[in-house]
Design a protein around this motif. Structure first.
Motif, PDB file in Angstrom:
ATOM      1  N   ASN A 181      56.682  23.216 -44.743  1.00 39.42           N
ATOM      2  CA  ASN A 181      57.767  23.170 -43.765  1.00 39.42           C
ATOM      3  C   ASN A 181      58.690  24.382 -43.830  1.00 39.42           C
ATOM      4  OD1 ASN A 181      58.959  21.859 -41.553  1.00 39.42           O
ATOM      5  ND2 ASN A 181      60.564  20.975 -42.844  1.00 39.42           N
TER       6      ASN A 181
ATOM      7  N   ASN B 229      65.694  28.442 -35.555  1.00 36.55           N
ATOM      8  CA  ASN B 229      66.219  27.090 -35.792  1.00 36.55           C
ATOM      9  C   ASN B 229      65.100  26.037 -35.768  1.00 36.55           C
ATOM     10  OD1 ASN B 229      68.913  27.938 -36.102  1.00 36.55           O
ATOM     11  ND2 ASN B 229      69.204  27.962 -33.882  1.00 36.55           N
ATOM     12  N   GLY B 230      63.964  26.409 -36.360  1.00 40.27           N
ATOM     13  CA  GLY B 230      62.837  25.491 -36.464  1.00 40.27           C
ATOM     14  C   GLY B 230      61.949  25.423 -35.241  1.00 40.27           C
ATOM     15  N   HIS B 231      62.330  26.085 -34.159  1.00 40.36           N
ATOM     16  CA  HIS B 231      61.547  26.065 -32.921  1.00 40.36           C
ATOM     17  C   HIS B 231      60.628  27.288 -32.882  1.00 40.36           C
ATOM     18  CE1 HIS B 231      63.965  22.832 -31.161  1.00 40.36           C
ATOM     19  NE2 HIS B 231      65.030  23.470 -31.633  1.00 40.36           N
ATOM     20  N   TYR B 232      59.357  27.046 -32.592  1.00 42.63           N
ATOM     21  CA  TYR B 232      58.403  28.152 -32.506  1.00 42.63           C
ATOM     22  C   TYR B 232      58.692  28.963 -31.252  1.00 42.63           C
ATOM     23  CZ  TYR B 232      53.966  30.685 -32.786  1.00 42.63           C
ATOM     24  OH  TYR B 232      53.000  31.663 -32.896  1.00 42.63           O
TER      25      TYR B 232
ATOM     26  N   TRP C 194      60.026  31.727 -35.628  1.00 43.76           N
ATOM     27  CA  TRP C 194      60.728  30.465 -35.385  1.00 43.76           C
ATOM     28  C   TRP C 194      62.233  30.717 -35.396  1.00 43.76           C
ATOM     29  CZ3 TRP C 194      56.473  30.977 -38.467  1.00 43.76           C
ATOM     30  CH2 TRP C 194      55.390  30.124 -38.255  1.00 43.76           C
TER      31      TRP C 194
ATOM     32  N   TYR D 180      66.868  28.256 -28.031  1.00 41.04           N
ATOM     33  CA  TYR D 180      66.777  27.722 -29.390  1.00 41.04           C
ATOM     34  C   TYR D 180      68.043  27.939 -30.215  1.00 41.04           C
ATOM     35  CZ  TYR D 180      62.040  28.514 -27.687  1.00 41.04           C
ATOM     36  OH  TYR D 180      60.915  28.553 -26.914  1.00 41.04           O
TER      37      TYR D 180
ATOM     38  N   GLU E 149      53.408  26.688 -43.982  1.00 40.43           N
ATOM     39  CA  GLU E 149      53.623  25.749 -42.878  1.00 40.43           C
ATOM     40  C   GLU E 149      53.528  24.310 -43.359  1.00 40.43           C
ATOM     41  OE1 GLU E 149      52.305  26.688 -38.895  1.00 40.43           O
ATOM     42  OE2 GLU E 149      51.509  28.609 -39.614  1.00 40.43           O
TER      43      GLU E 149
ATOM     44  N   GLN F  46      60.974  25.350 -40.749  1.00 39.36           N
ATOM     45  CA  GLN F  46      62.232  24.624 -40.583  1.00 39.36           C
ATOM     46  C   GLN F  46      63.144  24.756 -41.802  1.00 39.36           C
ATOM     47  OE1 GLN F  46      59.165  23.110 -39.697  1.00 39.36           O
ATOM     48  NE2 GLN F  46      59.603  23.686 -37.569  1.00 39.36           N
ATOM     49  N   ALA F  47      62.557  24.759 -43.008  1.00 41.44           N
ATOM     50  CA  ALA F  47      63.344  24.829 -44.254  1.00 41.44           C
ATOM     51  C   ALA F  47      62.689  25.820 -45.200  1.00 41.44           C
ATOM     52  CB  ALA F  47      63.427  23.442 -44.892  1.00 41.44           C
TER      53      ALA F  47
END
Length: 582
Positions: free
Chosen positions: A39, A105-108, A103, A126, A36, A42-43
């Motif tokens: 990142n 697209n980066g959204h939890y 997640w 999302y 985490e 997200q990536a």
């Protein structure tokens, strides 16, 4: 060899619009817990590949690392089909062990705790309007003995009858596309005494006065009943008549010999437009107990069960294929057994589907915790009740087994807190499912239980016969039946329940590396002689109404299966069948 699981994962509640996400994913261990911070939601920068849905510990995953890693990450991309872009998208996990974070697209999106139950998230908010979407999953597992883990070891090496752990995704991941208003669940309760089917519908989405829900019941394409109603609440209860002049007995009952199944289709309309359609099935089947007997459809049922831990050498807890599950069931039936006790594992929904179809009885059990605490009580209760809800509709399941051999309740013989815990689980199970018998603490030290189950690995048939000649001394808790273990915990007594030997046998050959129960045998003749003697001793006892032999296959270091890990018979299948059918 590449293993793939592409079949529809939830055959008892089936829609046409779905997308399998099994296959190759990016993967990484996160022993330092930096994912985490780096990142990865997200990536994701994951340095390995894994074949989902196989746990990283298994060869089929492509990794085969049996070392415990407490945090693992997965990532893959997916595209929503153009015809489903206007639909609600549900992301389903059939099972992931133990705490799963998601997640999109980066959204939890959310998390789920528990290694044996299916769960899902709505991911519509999302998703991208066009192009690929990114799915990232983090799973945290532990060696904590307060979490339900079953036969998964909590130390670095295998020991006793505990095996390599299962971490992360181990059953199918998939997408489902539904309208915003759709059918969420239907609980189906057969009643053969009134020839009716109880239906409890639950809808998702806000109310709509234009909605109507049609239910169609058929048998081999012949119409049995069809009716519609306008749902005025998200939950509705109805009763359907399943009598028909198509058979002289008006209703076809489900039995192992004749596993008759009715098809049922639920069609949700908005005005004249179909907005959701689900296909399912049910069996008209009753299981009950009375006067020391277990009854199937009001007739005595003698159970010839086989302990089944559901392990495979290359895929561990995950069945390698649909065909492999069917093959295990076919071999079980071919050996003269009429059921399995699914031991310390909640099995793949497709296994239960094939049991429903092929007529194999199932005792459903969950993985045990091994330490008693407030945390263990809470985690176990939540997961167990979800298991009962999710498996309720399967006609093949005839018994619930929440506890085994005092695992997780080691002081239950005298500790009232642990006794009350098992009483509570019994009562909660009955609140959801009053139909099926519940076995509390299979093997010994029962509290409240609908069946008295005893584990006994006696080698000699004569010794077994002698031990149970005075059954009343055992049922009265005056003598132990298993190395100091008594049938009942203190303060509890026998109340006429059916008696079943739910573990026995476990015979291994001398040539095998590993262990079985008692002395190992030299050859097939010695194996069959011992198997016949102990099985016959059980069958001849007038108060014992069934047995469960340990076990169907070898499992890692435990080599007491009737079949090898590769499912090869150790002795002729027809010889086992002959003994079981005597």
């Amino acid at each position: 060899m590449t293993f793939e699981r592409t079949e529809y994962p939830r055959p008892q509640f089936r829609r046409n619009r779905w997308q399998c996400l099994n296959g190759q994913w990016d993967f990484a261990f996160d022993d330092d817990h930096q994912g985490e911070k780096a990142n990865w939601p997200q990536a994701p920068a994951l340095d390995q590949k894994i074949q989902v849905p196989f746990a990283y510990e298994s060869k089929a995953s492509g990794i085969g690392d049996e070392t415990h890693h407490d945090t693992v990450w997965y990532a893959r991309r997916f595209t929503i089909p153009s015809e489903s872009k206007d639909q609600e998208t549900l992301l389903h996990f059939q099972a992931s062990d133990y705490v799963t974070h998601v997640w999109v697209n980066g959204h939890y999106t959310g998390n789920h705790k528990g290694g044996y139950t299916a769960f899902s998230f709505s991911i519509t908010p999302y998703l991208k309007d066009a192009g690929e979407n990114q799915l990232v999953v983090k799973v945290v597992d532990s060696k904590n003995t307060e979490q339900p883990r079953g036969k998964q070891r909590w130390v670095d090496e295998n020991f006793g009858c505990w095996y390599v752990q299962t971490t992360g995704i181990w059953q199918t991941v998939w997408l489902e596309f539904v309208s915003k208003q759709h059918l969420k669940t239907v609980k189906m309760t057969p009643d053969i005494d009134t020839s009716t089917l109880g239906l409890e519908y639950e809808l998702a989405g806000e109310g709509n006065t234009a909605l109507s829900l049609q239910t169609t019941i058929t048998y081999k394409n012949d119409l049995i009943n069809q009716f519609s109603f306008t749902p005025t609440r998200t939950k509705t209860k109805l009763t359907a008549d399943v009598t028909s002049d198509l058979t002289e007995w008006k209703v076809r009952h489900w039995t192992p010999e004749h596993p008759h199944l009715y098809d049922i289709t639920f069609t949700l309309y908005d005005g004249e437009t179909v907005i959701d359609e689900v296909t399912s099935y049910f069996g008209m089947r009753k299981i009950s107990t009375d006067k020391g007997q277990i009854l199937l459809n009001n007739s005595p049922l003698y159970q010839r069960l086989l302990l089944d831990q559901g392990y495979w050498p290359d895929t561990h807890l995950t069945p390698p294929s649909d065909e492999a599950m069917k093959d295990d069931i076919e071999k079980t039936l071919a050996m003269g057994f009429n059921g399995v006790r699914k031991h310390q594992k909640v099995e793949d929904a497709r296994f239960l589907y094939w049991c429903d179809q092929m007529g194999l009885l199932v005792w459903s059990e969950v993985g045990a915790a091994y330490e008693f605490s407030d945390e263990a009580v809470t985690s176990f209760t939540e997961e167990w009740l979800e298991i009962v809800r999710q498996q309720y509709n399967h006609p093949s399941i005839i018994t619930w087994v929440p506890f085994n051999e005092s695992w997780g309740v080691a002081q239950i013989y005298s500790d009232q807190k642990q006794q009350k815990f098992t009483e509570g689980i019994y009562a909660l199970t009955k609140a959801i499912d009053p139909m099926r018998p519940v076995v509390v603490n299979d093997g010994w030290e029962h509290t409240i239980s609908d069946i008295l189950t005893l584990h006994d690995y006696e080698e000699l048939g004569t010794a077994f016969t002698e031990r149970y000649e005075q059954m009343d001394r055992i049922t009265d808790n005056k003598v132990s039946h298993n190395h100091g273990k008594f049938p009942f915990a203190q303060g509890y007594e026998y109340k006429g329940q059916p008696i079943l030997i739910s573990e026995y046998g476990g015979i291994a050959f001398e040539t095998e590396k590993g262990w079985g129960y008692g002395n190992q045998v030299a050859d097939k003749e010695a194996f069959l002689s011992r198997y016949h003697a102990i099985t016959e001793a059980i069958r001849k006892h007038p108060e014992i109404v069934g047995y469960c032999y340990t076990q169907i296959t070898d499992v890692q270091q435990e080599v007491n299966g009737l079949l090898t890990e590769q499912r090869e018979p150790k002795v002729p299948i027809e010889d086992i069948k002959k003994i079981n059918r005597l």
